[in-house]
Design a protein around this motif. Structure first.
Motif, PDB file in Angstrom:
ATOM      1  N   ALA A   1       0.832  -1.212   0.000  1.00 27.39           N
ATOM      2  CA  ALA A   1       0.000   0.000   0.000  1.00 27.39           C
ATOM      3  C   ALA A   1       0.862   1.255   0.000  1.00 27.39           C
ATOM      4  CB  ALA A   1      -0.882  -0.008   1.235  1.00 27.39           C
ATOM      5  N   LYS A   2       0.356   2.274  -0.641  1.00 24.87           N
ATOM      6  CA  LYS A   2       0.907   3.623  -0.528  1.00 24.87           C
ATOM      7  C   LYS A   2       0.017   4.389   0.425  1.00 24.87           C
ATOM      8  CE  LYS A   2       2.818   4.924  -4.997  1.00 24.87           C
ATOM      9  NZ  LYS A   2       2.436   5.718  -6.176  1.00 24.87           N
ATOM     10  N   PRO A   3       0.472   5.182   1.333  1.00 24.68           N
ATOM     11  CA  PRO A   3       1.880   5.416   1.674  1.00 24.68           C
ATOM     12  C   PRO A   3       2.569   4.115   2.097  1.00 24.68           C
ATOM     13  CG  PRO A   3       0.408   6.853   2.938  1.00 24.68           C
ATOM     14  CD  PRO A   3      -0.446   5.891   2.227  1.00 24.68           C
ATOM     15  N   PHE A   4       3.877   4.038   1.849  1.00 24.40           N
ATOM     16  CA  PHE A   4       4.578   2.795   2.127  1.00 24.40           C
ATOM     17  C   PHE A   4       5.569   2.968   3.275  1.00 24.40           C
ATOM     18  CE2 PHE A   4       8.858   3.498   0.442  1.00 24.40           C
ATOM     19  CZ  PHE A   4       8.683   4.684  -0.265  1.00 24.40           C
TER      20      PHE A   4
END
Lengths: 141, 351
Positions: A120-123
Motif C-alpha cells: 500500500a501507498k503510503p509505504f
C-alpha cells in the motif's frame, strides 16, 4: 626470475551488485525509493512512465527486482507487470506493486497480472526493503 | 486660420487610436515577457532548492544521521513545506520521526504558523498540513479556526490536520459542520476519519439519523463506510425501511453489507425507479443466496439496460452457479435481451 616459483592468484570478478527497476511517476516517491535502495547497495534504475518501462524490459538485462506504481502515464503498472511476465529473460523477476488502491479486488487484479507482492501507498521503507530482499533472495549491502 | 476638414480630423483620430493600440500592444508584450522571465527565474530557484534539499529530506525520512543544513531563505519556505509534506504523505511508520526532527531544525512549525494567513492559498493549505503532521496539540485551536474557511479545500485541510492533532476533539468539532457545510466532499471526510475516531463520527451519524432530511441523509451516506458492519447495518436498514426518496434508497443499497438486509433488498428489486432496481441487483450479487437466482433472472429482462447489466453481473459473481451453468442458461432464456446481456457479461468475465 629463473628457478623461482610464480604464484598465480585466480582473478575472480566481484559479484555484480543487485539491481532494481523502479517505475514511479511521482518524483518524490521515485526519489525516496531510489535512495532507499542505492543506500542498500542496489544499482537503481528509476523510470517515470509505463512506456519507458516497457522499452527497458524489452532492451535491457533483467533486474533483481522491480517496483512498480500502478497508475502510470502511457501504460499502467499492471501492463508493465504482464510484459515482465511475458518476457523470457524477465519472467522470473519479482515484482512489487505499490498502489494507493489496495481493496481486495485491486490486489487480486495485480496478482493476476503477475505481481509477486502488492504494497500500500503510503509505504513503509523498511517493509518495502524487506519484501524486495525476501523475494529476490537477499541482495544489497 | 483655416478650419481642418472633417476627413482630415478623422484620419488624425484614426492615427492616434492606431498609435495608442501599438503602444498598448507593445506594453502587453513587454509585460508578458517580464512575467515569463519572472516565472522562469522562480522555477529555476525552485529547481535549485529541490536539488539541494530533496536528498536531505529523503535522508531524514530514511533515518540517516542529520547533515549540516543550508540556511532556509524566506523565499523558499513554501517550497520546503511542499517537499516536506509530500514526503510525509508518501511514507508511513517511523520515518515520520526523522522528518519531524528535520522540520524542527529548520523551524517549519513557526513558518507554518506564520503562513496560515498568507494571501497565497497554497501556502495556507501547506501550513495546515504541516501543523497536522507536526502534531503539537497546542496548535489545535489555531487550526480549528480554519474549519469555517469559505474555501472547502482549506476547511477540509484543517479537518485533516485536526484529526491528526487530536482525533476525538476533531470528530466533535467536525460533526455540526458536516451538517451545515454542503460544499464539503463527504467521501473526503470519510477518508480523513477512516483511521482515526471513525466510530465517533459514525456514532454521531447514527444518533442524528431520525432528524436528517432526505438530502442531508443522501449527502452524509458516504460516512456509513466509517461504521463497523453491525452499525452500518442499522443505518442502512433504517434507510431501506423508511426512505422514500429513490436516491436515498439507491445510496443505502450501495452500502448494504449484511445478508440480514436481504428481505429489503429483494423488496426493492421491484421498485418502480430503475436506479433503485439497479442497486438492488448489485446488492443481490454481494449478499444474495441461491434462493435469489430466480429474481435475478427476472431482472435480466428489465426494460433498463443498467438493471439487466447489474443483474447479469450479480449472477456471474459466483453465488448463483458455475460459468458453464450460466452459459447454458444464457442460451435457453426466452427473452432475447436477457440472453444477450448474460452472454455479454460472461464474455467480459472470460477476458
Amino acid at each position: 626470475m629463473p628457478g623461482g616459483r610464480r604464484t598465480v592468484v585466480p582473478m575472480t570478478a566481484p559479484p555484480p551488485s543487485p539491481s532494481i527497476l523502479v517505475v514511479e511517476d511521482d518524483p518524490t516517491i521515485a526519489g525516496l525509493v531510489g535512495m532507499l535502495f542505492r543506500k542498500e547497495g542496489f544499482a537503481t534504475t528509476v523510470l517515470r512512465d509505463g512506456r519507458a518501462a516497457l522499452a527497458h524490459v524489452a532492451r535491457e538485462a533483467p533486474a533483481s527486482a522491480a517496483i512498480l506504481d500502478v497508475m502510470l502515464p502511457y501504460a499502467d503498472g499492471l501492463a508493465v507487470t504482464q510484459a515482465i511476465r511475458a518476457d523470457a529473460r524477465w519472467a522470473g523477476v519479482p515484482v512489487v506493486v505499490l498502489s494507493a488502491r489496495t481493496a481486495p479486488v485491486d490486489q487480486e487484479r495485480a496478482r493476476q497480472a503477475g505481481a509477486s507482492e502488492v504494497m500500500a501507498k503510503p509505504f513503509h521503507p523498511q517493509q518495502l526493503l524487506a519484501a524486495v530482499r525476501r523475494l529476490s533472495g537477499g541482495g544489497g549491502a | 486660420m483655416g478650419t481642418v476638414p472633417a476627413s482630415e480630423l478623422m484620419v488624425q483620430v484614426a492615427l492616434a487610436i492606431g498609435l495608442a493600440s501599438l503602444v498598448l500592444a507593445g506594453g502587453m508584450v513587454l509585460r508578458i515577457l517580464a512575467m515569463r522571465r519572472r516565472r522562469l527565474r522562480r522555477q529555476a530557484r525552485v529547481d535549485r532548492f529541490l536539488e539541494v534539499w530533496r536528498p536531505r529530506v529523503y535522508e531524514a525520512a530514511l533515518g540517516e544521521p542529520p547533515q549540516a543544513l543550508p540556511p532556509l531563505a524566506a523565499e523558499d519556505d513554501v517550497t520546503f513545506l511542499l517537499l516536506w509534506n509530500q514526503v510525509q504523505e508518501g511514507l508511513r511508520g517511523p520515518p515520520r520521526a526523522g522528518l519531524n526532527k528535520l522540520a524542527r531544525t529548520v523551524g517549519a512549525r513557526i513558518i507554518a504558523l506564520r503562513r496560515l494567513d498568507d494571501a497565497d492559498p497554497t501556502a495556507r493549505l501547506l501550513s495546515l498540513r504541516t501543523l497536522g503532521h507536526f502534531g503539537q496539540v497546542e496548535d489545535f485551536e489555531r487550526v480549528a479556526g480554519y474549519l469555517d474557511d469559505r474555501s472547502p479545500p482549506i476547511a477540509l485541510a484543517a479537518a485533516r490536520a485536526l484529526a491528526r492533532l487530536d482525533p476525538r476533539r476533531a470528530a466533535d468539532a467536525l460533526w455540526p459542520r458536516l451538517l451545515s457545510r454542503r460544499d464539503w466532499s463527504m467521501a473526503q471526510v470519510a477518508t480523513t476519519f477512516q483511521e482515526v475516531e471513525a466510530a465517533r463520527i459514525g456514532e454521531a451519524l447514527l444518533q442524528a439519523l431520525p432528524t436528517l432530511s432526505p438530502p442531508d441523509l443522501q449527502r452524509l451516506l458516504p460516512l456509513v463506510s466509517l461504521l463497523d458492519d453491525a452499525r452500518a447495518d442499522v443505518v442502512v436498514a433504517t434507510l431501506l425501511a423508511t426512505a422514500q426518496d429513490p436516491d436515498n434508497l439507491a445510496g443505502a443499497l450501495r452500502h448494504a453489507r449484511s445478508p440480514a438486509l436481504l428481505d429489503d433488498v429483494v423488496r426493492l428489486a421491484r421498485h418502480p425507479e430503475w436506479p433503485v432496481r439497479t442497486q438492488a441487483a448489485a446488492a443481490l450479487g454481494r449478499l444474495g443466496d441461491p434462493s435469489n437466482r430466480r429474481l435475478l433472472i427476472e431482472l435480466l429482462s428489465d426494460p433498463q439496460w443498467w438493471v439487466r447489466y447489474r443483474a447479469a453481473q450479480a449472477l456471474a459473481a459466483g453465488r448463483f452457479g458455475s460459468r458453464e451453468a450460466l452459459g447454458a442458461l444464457s442460451e435457453v432464456l426466452p427473452d432475447r435481451f436477457a440472453r444477450d446481456m448474460l452472454a455479454h457479461v460472461l464474455a467480459e468475465g472470460a477476458r
